[in-house]
Enzyme design. Structure first.
Site, PDB file in Angstrom:
ATOM      1  N   CYS A  80      21.127  38.374  42.444  1.00 31.13           N
ATOM      2  CA  CYS A  80      21.966  38.864  41.390  1.00 31.13           C
ATOM      3  C   CYS A  80      20.835  39.667  40.721  1.00 31.13           C
ATOM      4  CB  CYS A  80      22.550  38.106  40.333  1.00 31.13           C
ATOM      5  SG  CYS A  80      23.815  37.013  40.955  1.00 31.13           S
ATOM      6  N   GLY A 115      38.762  38.635  49.136  1.00 30.53           N
ATOM      7  CA  GLY A 115      38.925  38.082  47.934  1.00 30.53           C
ATOM      8  C   GLY A 115      38.124  36.686  47.717  1.00 30.53           C
ATOM      9  N   ARG A 187      44.726  32.279  36.223  1.00 29.55           N
ATOM     10  CA  ARG A 187      44.700  31.269  37.233  1.00 29.55           C
ATOM     11  C   ARG A 187      43.445  30.415  37.078  1.00 29.55           C
ATOM     12  NH1 ARG A 187      43.352  31.813  42.940  1.00 29.55           N
ATOM     13  NH2 ARG A 187      42.699  34.017  42.725  1.00 29.55           N
ATOM     14  N   CYS A 198      35.826  34.794  34.635  1.00 33.71           N
ATOM     15  CA  CYS A 198      34.872  35.131  35.499  1.00 33.71           C
ATOM     16  C   CYS A 198      34.712  36.556  35.856  1.00 33.71           C
ATOM     17  CB  CYS A 198      35.289  34.711  36.833  1.00 33.71           C
ATOM     18  SG  CYS A 198      35.964  32.829  36.850  1.00 33.71           S
ATOM     19  N   CYS A 199      33.669  37.051  36.250  1.00 34.06           N
ATOM     20  CA  CYS A 199      33.245  38.338  36.710  1.00 34.06           C
ATOM     21  C   CYS A 199      34.014  38.758  37.908  1.00 34.06           C
ATOM     22  CB  CYS A 199      31.850  38.870  36.526  1.00 34.06           C
ATOM     23  SG  CYS A 199      30.961  38.213  38.053  1.00 34.06           S
TER      24      CYS A 199
END
Lengths: 380, 150
Positions: A80, A115, A187, A198-199
């Site tokens: 990252c 995904g 979810r 979450c990103c």
């Protein structure tokens, strides 16, 4: 060391762009940067491109399309922190006097993975157990809530703030505000984290022009000064570790503040690595902009709002802007550049003159994170 | 050390060579560095703190304590959600393991014992690994605690 300036910034907007590979995304950002700054290809002394999944020779494949072929160019991988590591190496080149003009960018396409959670490709003892990044942050969150009396609602407050900030950012993956109820209805991913904690996995690219003082004077673009540029790796051990205190961020911050001659209280804004909402709380404390165990209260009190004590992720953070892994660090520096030059439009933090950008990442066992990169920028 | 047990045909065991079963008592191999006292799991030939090769492999205690835990509800390839993961502090090292008998996250400081259990289904059989299960309240063995953090 010679003074180093950022004299141009360009972002190819983040979002799902499955038809554009990392090289195409990077090209779009770099082409904008070249057009906006008016630099000629022969002026570029060296190029650095950050990407985690972009493939071999990404930087050549991007820069040669805008006429930069021949000088040294490098592709940088630091998970990252890849894009910010590319900027750091560009800073080194200018600060040392080896270069007057550097293009540094980050580019990533994550849609190609489909995904779900980001694939962890470095097989190790934890990944063999089914470890995924949301699980790592979920356990940090559980322990933080346990140790400091915070609640899942405190995590939600981070998501709501950052989505509110990003709703006005035309470069953000998500440009819609959310309510606490939206988060509660999303979810479950890894308890206590839900989807909207979450990103998103995004596709995008960002590029900056780093240059010497002499070179900056020849340009018509506004500039900001790079006061601190630091990269650190994680301290590897498998003994007991306080997972509510990201030591890698604290060590990187200490070095960056020392280099800049500045302190946490001097910051007007921070672009922070909120890959998950818990991360904003942990890193805010390690950066020294909140007391230990109290970042959740700072969020609740509005201290991190755009008009608060210190704006945290006024561009929307990773939660809203999205997280094309290698592009994130570079885009944070672009957002900070626009803030410090008064070009941030609806995102503008009033009177912003000092900004810090922070990325940290890498899911390998035995460290907080694999790499952390930090920049402190000031209005010129 | 006794030789590790082999899983049934078709099953694959993660960490088979560093897991030891003595009846119901399960332990792991950890490395202790005699030069700097660092401890490692999984074991190492050279200490990754001080680079000394004056290291020794020992067996862990059979019990540890939960540092943090979660229920993973979006599984990576090869695993089936939901499953419970926990970081366990045991004999001076922190180990990530499944808690297959649990359906919710284990509370920090919960005492657990090491076991060997299936953690996923594969096309050929089961993926088996060292794992943990919460100790019941009647267990009269000493409960370990999380020590100093580094």
């Amino acid at each position: 060391m010679k003074p180093v300036y950022v004299a141009g910034a360009a972002v190819h907007p983040f979002g799902k762009q499955p038809g554009l590979n990392a090289a195409e995304l990077g090209y779009r950002a770099v082409r904008q940067l070249v057009e906006q700054t008016g630099i000629t290809p022969d002026a570029v002394d060296v190029g650095y491109g950050g990407s985690s999944y972009g493939g071999s020779l990404l930087t050549q494949r991007v820069l040669q399309r805008v006429g930069v072929s021949g000088p040294p160019v490098y592709t940088v991988e630091n998970a990252c922190a890849s894009g910010a590591s590319a900027v750091h190496l560009g800073w080194q080149a200018v600060a040392s006097g080896a270069a007057d003009c550097v293009i540094a960018f980050g580019a990533e396409n994550l849609s190609s993975f489909g995904g779900g959670t980001l694939p962890l490709t470095t097989n190790d003892i934890e990944i063999e157990q089914g470890m995924v990044m949301p699980a790592a942050y979920a356990m940090r969150a559980q322990r933080y809530l346990h140790d400091f009396g915070a609640t899942a609602d405190d995590l939600t407050a981070v998501s709501v703030k950052n989505r509110r900030n990003g709703a006005q950012n035309p470069r953000a993956h998500f440009q819609r505000e959310i309510s606490p109820q939206d988060v509660a209805d999303s979810r479950a991913i890894a308890d206590p984290l839900r989807l909207l904690h979450c990103c998103p996995n995004s596709d995008g690219a960002a590029a900056v022009l780093l240059c010497s003082e002499d070179f900056a004077r020849q340009l018509d673009t506004p500039r900001v000064r790079v006061r601190g540029s630091v990269v650190r790796s994680g301290t590897f051990h498998t003994q007991f570790r306080d997972m509510t205190w990201p030591d890698i961020t604290a060590r990187t911050a200490k070095a960056a503040y020392e280099m800049a001659g500045l302190a946490p209280a001097d910051l007007d804004l921070v672009e922070l690595h909120d890959a998950f909402s818990i991360a904003e709380l942990l890193h805010a404390e390690a950066l020294g902009i909140a007391e230990r165990g109290k970042a959740h209260q700072a969020v609740r009190n509005g201290e991190f709002d755009r008009d608060g004590r210190v704006a945290v992720s006024p561009s929307g953070g990773l939660i809203s802007r999205g997280h094309p892994v290698g592009a994130t660090g570079a885009t944070q520096i672009c957002e900070a550049y626009w803030q410090l030059t008064g070009q941030a439009g609806p995102l503008q933090v009033p009177g912003a003159s000092v900004a810090l950008t922070h990325v940290t990442g890498g899911g390998i066992f035995g460290v907080d994170n694999g790499a952390c990169a930090m920049h402190i920028l000031t209005a010129d | 050390m006794p030789s590790p047990q082999s899983p049934p045909a078709g099953d694959r065991q993660v960490g088979a060579d560093i897991t030891h079963q003595h009846g119901t008592r399960t332990t792991l191999t950890i490395t202790v560095c005699h030069a700097c006292s660092a401890r490692w799991f999984p074991p190492r030939e050279v200490c990754s703190t001080c680079a000394s090769d004056d290291v020794e492999n020992i067996e862990s205690e059979p019990q540890g304590v939960v540092y943090a835990s979660t229920v993973v509800r979006v599984a990576p390839p090869g695993f089936q959600a939901p499953f419970v993961l926990a970081y366990i502090d045991i004999s001076g090292v922190r180990v990530l393991a499944h808690s297959p008998s649990s359906d919710q996250a284990l509370t920090p400081d919960t005492p657990v014992r090491l076991t060997v259990a299936p953690i996923a289904r594969t096309a050929e059989g089961q993926l088996v690994s060292y794992a943990v299960e919460p100790l019941d309240g009647r267990d009269d063995t000493t409960t370990p605690t999380t020590g100093e953090t580094r």
